[in-house]
Scaffold this motif. Structure first.
Motif, PDB file in Angstrom:
ATOM      1  N   UNK A   1       0.825  -1.201   0.000  1.00 17.74           N
ATOM      2  CA  UNK A   1       0.000   0.000   0.000  1.00 17.74           C
ATOM      3  C   UNK A   1       0.862   1.254   0.000  1.00 17.74           C
ATOM      4  N   UNK A   2       0.439   2.233  -0.771  1.00 17.86           N
ATOM      5  CA  UNK A   2       1.099   3.534  -0.739  1.00 17.86           C
ATOM      6  C   UNK A   2       0.437   4.401   0.320  1.00 17.86           C
ATOM      7  N   UNK A   3       1.050   5.512   0.627  1.00 17.95           N
ATOM      8  CA  UNK A   3       0.441   6.439   1.556  1.00 17.95           C
ATOM      9  C   UNK A   3       0.803   6.166   3.005  1.00 17.95           C
ATOM     10  N   UNK A   4       0.197   6.947   3.896  1.00 16.05           N
ATOM     11  CA  UNK A   4       0.598   6.921   5.301  1.00 16.05           C
ATOM     12  C   UNK A   4      -0.467   6.376   6.244  1.00 16.05           C
ATOM     13  N   UNK A   5      -1.565   5.832   5.706  1.00 17.27           N
ATOM     14  CA  UNK A   5      -2.654   5.403   6.580  1.00 17.27           C
ATOM     15  C   UNK A   5      -2.664   3.915   6.850  1.00 17.27           C
ATOM     16  N   UNK A   6      -1.698   3.209   6.270  1.00 17.35           N
ATOM     17  CA  UNK A   6      -1.718   1.744   6.372  1.00 17.35           C
ATOM     18  C   UNK A   6      -1.776   1.281   7.820  1.00 17.35           C
ATOM     19  N   UNK A   7      -0.948   1.888   8.670  1.00 23.09           N
ATOM     20  CA  UNK A   7      -0.826   1.413  10.050  1.00 23.09           C
ATOM     21  C   UNK A   7      -2.165   1.442  10.787  1.00 23.09           C
ATOM     22  N   UNK A   8      -3.020   2.398  10.477  1.00 26.02           N
ATOM     23  CA  UNK A   8      -4.300   2.522  11.162  1.00 26.02           C
ATOM     24  C   UNK A   8      -5.462   1.882  10.447  1.00 26.02           C
ATOM     25  N   UNK A   9      -5.199   1.210   9.354  1.00 28.27           N
ATOM     26  CA  UNK A   9      -6.266   0.673   8.508  1.00 28.27           C
ATOM     27  C   UNK A   9      -6.539  -0.799   8.798  1.00 28.27           C
ATOM     28  N   UNK A  10      -7.765  -1.189   8.515  1.00 29.12           N
ATOM     29  CA  UNK A  10      -8.104  -2.612   8.461  1.00 29.12           C
ATOM     30  C   UNK A  10      -7.828  -3.106   7.053  1.00 29.12           C
ATOM     31  N   UNK A  11      -7.095  -4.188   6.960  1.00 25.44           N
ATOM     32  CA  UNK A  11      -6.733  -4.746   5.659  1.00 25.44           C
ATOM     33  C   UNK A  11      -7.463  -6.067   5.442  1.00 25.44           C
ATOM     34  N   UNK A  12      -7.831  -6.305   4.217  1.00 24.50           N
ATOM     35  CA  UNK A  12      -8.555  -7.538   3.926  1.00 24.50           C
ATOM     36  C   UNK A  12      -8.205  -8.125   2.579  1.00 24.50           C
ATOM     37  N   UNK A  13      -8.482  -9.391   2.457  1.00 28.66           N
ATOM     38  CA  UNK A  13      -8.406 -10.089   1.170  1.00 28.66           C
ATOM     39  C   UNK A  13      -9.806 -10.598   0.836  1.00 28.66           C
ATOM     40  N   UNK A  14     -10.212 -10.346  -0.388  1.00 25.47           N
ATOM     41  CA  UNK A  14     -11.478 -10.822  -0.920  1.00 25.47           C
ATOM     42  C   UNK A  14     -11.178 -11.620  -2.184  1.00 25.47           C
ATOM     43  N   UNK A  15     -12.155 -12.394  -2.621  1.00 24.78           N
ATOM     44  CA  UNK A  15     -11.957 -13.120  -3.871  1.00 24.78           C
ATOM     45  C   UNK A  15     -13.276 -13.194  -4.645  1.00 24.78           C
ATOM     46  N   UNK A  16     -13.125 -13.331  -5.938  1.00 26.80           N
ATOM     47  CA  UNK A  16     -14.297 -13.444  -6.811  1.00 26.80           C
ATOM     48  C   UNK A  16     -14.028 -14.507  -7.855  1.00 26.80           C
ATOM     49  N   UNK A  17     -14.826 -15.554  -7.808  1.00 27.07           N
ATOM     50  CA  UNK A  17     -14.743 -16.622  -8.791  1.00 27.07           C
ATOM     51  C   UNK A  17     -15.684 -16.303  -9.958  1.00 27.07           C
ATOM     52  N   UNK A  18     -15.445 -16.875 -11.120  1.00 26.35           N
ATOM     53  CA  UNK A  18     -16.314 -16.614 -12.277  1.00 26.35           C
ATOM     54  C   UNK A  18     -17.778 -16.917 -11.974  1.00 26.35           C
ATOM     55  N   UNK A  19     -18.645 -15.966 -12.257  1.00 25.60           N
ATOM     56  CA  UNK A  19     -20.071 -16.153 -12.051  1.00 25.60           C
ATOM     57  C   UNK A  19     -20.537 -16.029 -10.615  1.00 25.60           C
ATOM     58  N   UNK A  20     -19.618 -15.667  -9.728  1.00 27.48           N
ATOM     59  CA  UNK A  20     -19.979 -15.547  -8.315  1.00 27.48           C
ATOM     60  C   UNK A  20     -19.719 -14.134  -7.806  1.00 27.48           C
ATOM     61  N   UNK A  21     -20.322 -13.821  -6.662  1.00 29.69           N
ATOM     62  CA  UNK A  21     -20.093 -12.517  -6.052  1.00 29.69           C
ATOM     63  C   UNK A  21     -18.751 -12.502  -5.328  1.00 29.69           C
ATOM     64  N   UNK A  22     -18.229 -11.300  -5.190  1.00 32.40           N
ATOM     65  CA  UNK A  22     -16.996 -11.147  -4.414  1.00 32.40           C
ATOM     66  C   UNK A  22     -17.289 -11.493  -2.960  1.00 32.40           C
ATOM     67  N   UNK A  23     -16.370 -12.233  -2.335  1.00 34.33           N
ATOM     68  CA  UNK A  23     -16.569 -12.666  -0.955  1.00 34.33           C
ATOM     69  C   UNK A  23     -15.332 -12.380  -0.113  1.00 34.33           C
ATOM     70  N   UNK A  24     -15.583 -12.187   1.165  1.00 29.46           N
ATOM     71  CA  UNK A  24     -14.491 -11.953   2.105  1.00 29.46           C
ATOM     72  C   UNK A  24     -13.721 -13.243   2.331  1.00 29.46           C
ATOM     73  N   UNK A  25     -12.403 -13.148   2.322  1.00 25.34           N
ATOM     74  CA  UNK A  25     -11.541 -14.284   2.644  1.00 25.34           C
ATOM     75  C   UNK A  25     -10.972 -14.122   4.054  1.00 25.34           C
ATOM     76  N   UNK A  26     -10.375 -12.974   4.313  1.00 29.28           N
ATOM     77  CA  UNK A  26      -9.753 -12.744   5.617  1.00 29.28           C
ATOM     78  C   UNK A  26      -9.539 -11.257   5.814  1.00 29.28           C
ATOM     79  N   UNK A  27      -9.598 -10.827   7.061  1.00 31.60           N
ATOM     80  CA  UNK A  27      -9.273  -9.445   7.403  1.00 31.60           C
ATOM     81  C   UNK A  27      -8.363  -9.423   8.612  1.00 31.60           C
ATOM     82  N   UNK A  28      -7.616  -8.327   8.737  1.00 36.53           N
ATOM     83  CA  UNK A  28      -6.790  -8.093   9.906  1.00 36.53           C
ATOM     84  C   UNK A  28      -6.904  -6.618  10.267  1.00 36.53           C
ATOM     85  N   UNK A  29      -7.231  -6.347  11.509  1.00 38.47           N
ATOM     86  CA  UNK A  29      -7.409  -4.965  11.934  1.00 38.47           C
ATOM     87  C   UNK A  29      -6.058  -4.308  12.224  1.00 38.47           C
ATOM     88  N   UNK A  30      -6.113  -3.019  12.504  1.00 40.08           N
ATOM     89  CA  UNK A  30      -4.879  -2.311  12.841  1.00 40.08           C
ATOM     90  C   UNK A  30      -4.257  -2.866  14.116  1.00 40.08           C
TER      91      UNK A  30
END
Length: 115
Positions: free
Chosen positions: A24-53
């Protein structure tokens, strides 16, 4: 403006491992919640994992025990270690940053699990 750049996707056999990275660029990373999502063909994007600040992690039931999310605040980078991959894990994986009600997305990286 925040930019997120993912890397680490590719083709892997069932049972294999991959590690995704998101810088990530910028200076807000440390205070941000970061997540990974995924989207398979024909499906909605879904949450995989998150990690808070503060380092609290949460996972989708489908990946618990196989995937691990982590972050390095000194490198402004979040990782997703994916083990015991299954064909159903095939998708485009997106990095997400949330901070004070605003969110940003990366461009996505393809993960294909196939023999």
């Amino acid at each position: 403006q925040v930019q997120l750049v993912e890397s680490g996707g590719g083709v892997v056999q069932p049972g294999g491992s991959l590690r995704l990275s998101c810088a990530a660029s910028g200076s807000i990373f440390r205070g941000a919640t970061m997540g990974w999502y995924r989207q398979a063909p024909g499906k909605q994007r879904e949450l995989v994992a998150i990690i808070t600040s503060g380092g609290v992690r949460n996972y989708a039931d489908s990946v618990k025990g196989r995937f691990t999310i982590s972050r390095d605040n000194n490198k402004n980078t979040v990782y997703l270690q994916m083990n015991s991959l299954k064909p159903e894990d095939t998708a485009v994986y997106y990095c997400n940053l949330r901070y004070l009600g605003i969110q940003y997305w990366g461009q996505g990286t393809q993960v294909t699990v196939s023999s």
